[in-house]
Design an enzyme around this catalytic site. Structure first.
Site, mmCIF file in Angstrom:
data_model
loop_
_atom_site.group_PDB
_atom_site.id
_atom_site.type_symbol
_atom_site.label_atom_id
_atom_site.label_comp_id
_atom_site.label_asym_id
_atom_site.label_seq_id
_atom_site.Cartn_x
_atom_site.Cartn_y
_atom_site.Cartn_z
ATOM 1 C CG ASP A 49 -2.119 0.960 0.976
ATOM 2 O OD1 ASP A 49 -2.533 1.123 -0.191
ATOM 3 O OD2 ASP A 49 -2.623 1.534 1.949
ATOM 4 C CG HIS B 116 7.593 4.988 -2.971
ATOM 5 N ND1 HIS B 116 7.815 5.416 -4.263
ATOM 6 C CD2 HIS B 116 6.297 4.590 -2.948
ATOM 7 C CE1 HIS B 116 6.705 5.290 -4.972
ATOM 8 N NE2 HIS B 116 5.772 4.787 -4.201
#
Length: 197
Positions: A71, A182
Protein backbone atom coordinates in the site's frame (compact mmCIF):
# COMPACT_ATOMS: atom_id res chain seq x y z
CA UNK A 1 12.90 -19.90 -11.11
CA UNK A 2 11.16 -19.15 -7.81
CA UNK A 3 7.79 -17.44 -7.97
CA UNK A 4 5.93 -15.06 -5.71
CA UNK A 5 2.50 -13.52 -6.04
CA UNK A 6 2.34 -9.74 -5.88
CA UNK A 7 -1.17 -8.77 -4.82
CA UNK A 8 -1.82 -5.93 -7.24
CA UNK A 9 -3.89 -5.23 -10.34
CA UNK A 10 -2.10 -1.94 -10.94
CA UNK A 11 -0.14 -2.38 -14.19
CA UNK A 12 2.46 0.21 -13.22
CA UNK A 13 3.15 -1.40 -9.85
CA UNK A 14 3.15 -4.88 -11.38
CA UNK A 15 5.77 -3.82 -13.93
CA UNK A 16 8.00 -2.30 -11.23
CA UNK A 17 7.73 -5.38 -9.01
CA UNK A 18 8.57 -7.70 -11.93
CA UNK A 19 11.69 -5.68 -12.70
CA UNK A 20 12.78 -5.58 -9.05
CA UNK A 21 12.28 -9.29 -8.39
CA UNK A 22 13.93 -10.35 -11.64
CA UNK A 23 17.26 -9.25 -10.15
CA UNK A 24 16.73 -11.85 -7.40
CA UNK A 25 15.88 -14.53 -9.99
CA UNK A 26 12.28 -14.56 -8.74
CA UNK A 27 9.30 -14.35 -11.05
CA UNK A 28 6.74 -11.90 -9.71
CA UNK A 29 3.21 -12.88 -10.69
CA UNK A 30 0.62 -10.14 -10.35
CA UNK A 31 -3.09 -10.70 -9.94
CA UNK A 32 -3.39 -9.69 -13.60
CA UNK A 33 -1.29 -12.73 -14.58
CA UNK A 34 -3.46 -15.30 -12.82
CA UNK A 35 -5.86 -17.39 -14.90
CA UNK A 36 -8.77 -16.73 -12.58
CA UNK A 37 -10.28 -13.35 -11.91
CA UNK A 38 -9.60 -12.19 -8.37
CA UNK A 39 -12.18 -9.82 -6.90
CA UNK A 40 -10.86 -6.51 -5.62
CA UNK A 41 -9.95 -6.56 -1.96
CA UNK A 42 -11.55 -3.66 -0.19
CA UNK A 43 -8.96 -1.49 1.53
CA UNK A 44 -10.78 -0.88 4.79
CA UNK A 45 -7.67 -0.34 6.93
CA UNK A 46 -6.85 2.94 8.60
CA UNK A 47 -3.11 2.67 7.94
CA UNK A 48 -0.90 1.68 5.01
CA UNK A 49 0.16 -1.39 7.03
CA UNK A 50 -3.41 -2.56 7.57
CA UNK A 51 -4.31 -2.20 3.89
CA UNK A 52 -1.17 -4.00 2.71
CA UNK A 53 -1.81 -6.83 5.20
CA UNK A 54 -5.44 -7.20 4.12
CA UNK A 55 -4.36 -7.82 0.53
CA UNK A 56 -1.37 -10.04 1.28
CA UNK A 57 -3.12 -12.24 3.83
CA UNK A 58 -6.29 -12.79 1.81
CA UNK A 59 -4.41 -13.75 -1.35
CA UNK A 60 -1.92 -15.91 0.59
CA UNK A 61 -4.79 -17.78 2.23
CA UNK A 62 -6.54 -18.27 -1.11
CA UNK A 63 -3.47 -19.67 -2.92
CA UNK A 64 -1.61 -21.14 0.08
CA UNK A 65 1.64 -19.46 -0.93
CA UNK A 66 3.86 -16.48 -0.17
CA UNK A 67 2.36 -13.16 -1.20
CA UNK A 68 3.66 -9.61 -1.13
CA UNK A 69 1.25 -6.70 -1.19
CA UNK A 70 1.93 -3.03 -0.98
CA UNK A 71 0.00 0.00 0.00
CA UNK A 72 1.59 3.22 -1.03
CA UNK A 73 0.79 6.86 -1.27
CA UNK A 74 1.93 10.43 -1.42
CA UNK A 75 2.28 12.46 1.77
CA UNK A 76 2.39 16.23 1.25
CA UNK A 77 3.41 18.30 4.25
CA UNK A 78 1.52 21.45 3.21
CA UNK A 79 -1.66 19.37 2.93
CA UNK A 80 -1.24 17.81 6.38
CA UNK A 81 -0.18 14.49 4.85
CA UNK A 82 -2.87 14.31 2.19
CA UNK A 83 -3.58 12.58 -0.13
CA UNK A 84 -2.00 9.90 2.08
CA UNK A 85 -4.00 6.73 2.51
CA UNK A 86 -6.44 7.92 -0.17
CA UNK A 87 -3.81 8.71 -2.82
CA UNK A 88 -5.26 6.41 -5.50
CA UNK A 89 -8.78 7.76 -5.14
CA UNK A 90 -8.05 11.29 -3.96
CA UNK A 91 -10.29 12.86 -6.60
CA UNK A 92 -12.98 10.21 -6.07
CA UNK A 93 -14.06 6.98 -7.70
CA UNK A 94 -13.28 5.54 -10.16
CA UNK A 95 -9.57 6.10 -9.62
CA UNK A 96 -8.00 8.47 -12.12
CA UNK A 97 -4.35 9.57 -12.02
CA UNK A 98 -4.96 12.76 -14.00
CA UNK A 99 -7.86 13.86 -11.80
CA UNK A 100 -5.78 13.17 -8.68
CA UNK A 101 -2.88 15.24 -10.02
CA UNK A 102 -5.17 18.12 -10.92
CA UNK A 103 -6.71 18.11 -7.45
CA UNK A 104 -3.28 18.22 -5.78
CA UNK A 105 -2.05 20.99 -8.07
CA UNK A 106 -5.18 23.04 -7.37
CA UNK A 107 -4.78 22.60 -3.60
CA UNK A 108 -1.08 23.51 -3.87
CA UNK A 109 -1.44 26.49 -6.23
CA UNK A 110 -0.76 29.10 -3.52
CA UNK A 111 1.90 27.12 -1.65
CA UNK A 112 5.38 28.67 -2.02
CA UNK A 113 8.26 26.60 -3.40
CA UNK A 114 9.98 26.22 -0.03
CA UNK A 115 6.83 24.69 1.52
CA UNK A 116 6.17 21.99 -1.07
CA UNK A 117 7.98 19.09 0.62
CA UNK A 118 6.48 15.64 0.16
CA UNK A 119 7.36 11.98 0.19
CA UNK A 120 6.17 8.79 -1.36
CA UNK A 121 5.67 5.92 1.09
CA UNK A 122 5.48 2.22 0.31
CA UNK A 123 4.55 -0.35 2.94
CA UNK A 124 5.06 -3.96 1.92
CA UNK A 125 3.29 -6.78 3.72
CA UNK A 126 4.74 -10.27 3.35
CA UNK A 127 2.25 -13.02 4.13
CA UNK A 128 3.07 -16.72 4.20
CA UNK A 129 0.82 -19.60 5.23
CA UNK A 130 1.10 -20.29 8.94
CA UNK A 131 3.48 -17.41 9.62
CA UNK A 132 3.15 -13.93 11.03
CA UNK A 133 2.87 -11.15 8.45
CA UNK A 134 6.00 -9.02 8.16
CA UNK A 135 6.31 -5.43 6.98
CA UNK A 136 8.91 -3.26 5.26
CA UNK A 137 8.56 0.48 4.70
CA UNK A 138 10.33 2.63 2.14
CA UNK A 139 10.26 6.35 1.43
CA UNK A 140 11.30 8.66 -1.37
CA UNK A 141 11.68 12.27 -0.24
CA UNK A 142 11.12 15.21 -2.55
CA UNK A 143 8.75 18.04 -3.34
CA UNK A 144 5.73 18.84 -5.48
CA UNK A 145 6.30 20.65 -8.76
CA UNK A 146 3.88 23.40 -9.78
CA UNK A 147 3.01 21.65 -13.05
CA UNK A 148 3.07 18.24 -14.69
CA UNK A 149 6.18 17.13 -16.53
CA UNK A 150 7.28 13.83 -18.06
CA UNK A 151 5.78 10.77 -19.70
CA UNK A 152 7.16 7.88 -17.63
CA UNK A 153 5.76 6.26 -14.52
CA UNK A 154 2.25 6.53 -13.18
CA UNK A 155 0.27 8.08 -10.36
CA UNK A 156 1.76 11.32 -9.06
CA UNK A 157 5.13 10.83 -10.80
CA UNK A 158 4.60 13.81 -13.17
CA UNK A 159 4.45 16.29 -10.25
CA UNK A 160 6.94 14.75 -7.79
CA UNK A 161 10.57 15.86 -7.90
CA UNK A 162 12.79 13.53 -5.86
CA UNK A 163 15.42 14.97 -3.54
CA UNK A 164 18.76 15.69 -5.27
CA UNK A 165 17.05 15.86 -8.69
CA UNK A 166 15.67 18.73 -10.72
CA UNK A 167 13.24 16.68 -12.81
CA UNK A 168 10.05 14.85 -11.93
CA UNK A 169 9.86 11.09 -11.42
CA UNK A 170 8.00 10.95 -14.75
CA UNK A 171 10.97 12.57 -16.51
CA UNK A 172 13.47 10.09 -15.12
CA UNK A 173 14.47 7.03 -17.08
CA UNK A 174 12.40 4.17 -15.61
CA UNK A 175 15.55 2.28 -14.60
CA UNK A 176 16.78 5.34 -12.67
CA UNK A 177 13.38 5.81 -11.03
CA UNK A 178 13.43 2.18 -9.93
CA UNK A 179 16.79 2.74 -8.21
CA UNK A 180 15.50 5.57 -5.99
CA UNK A 181 11.80 4.89 -5.54
CA UNK A 182 9.95 4.28 -2.29
CA UNK A 183 9.05 0.81 -3.57
CA UNK A 184 12.72 0.00 -4.22
CA UNK A 185 13.66 1.25 -0.75
CA UNK A 186 11.05 -1.06 0.77
CA UNK A 187 12.03 -4.01 -1.42
CA UNK A 188 15.70 -3.59 -0.49
CA UNK A 189 14.70 -4.49 3.06
CA UNK A 190 13.23 -7.76 1.77
CA UNK A 191 16.47 -9.16 0.39
CA UNK A 192 17.22 -11.37 3.40
CA UNK A 193 13.66 -12.69 3.47
CA UNK A 194 13.57 -13.37 -0.28
CA UNK A 195 16.25 -16.03 0.02
CA UNK A 196 13.88 -18.10 2.19
CA UNK A 197 11.08 -18.53 -0.37
Amino acid sequence: MKKIIVATKNKGKAKEFKEFFASFDIEAISLLDLPESIPDIEETGTTFEENAALKAEQISERFNTAVIADDSGLLIDALDGRPGLYSARYAGEPTNDQANIEKVLKEMQDVPDNDRSARFICVLAIAQPGKETNFCTGYCEGHIHSKQKGDHGFGYDPIFIPKKYDVTMAELDPAKKNQISHRKNAIDQLEKWLHTI
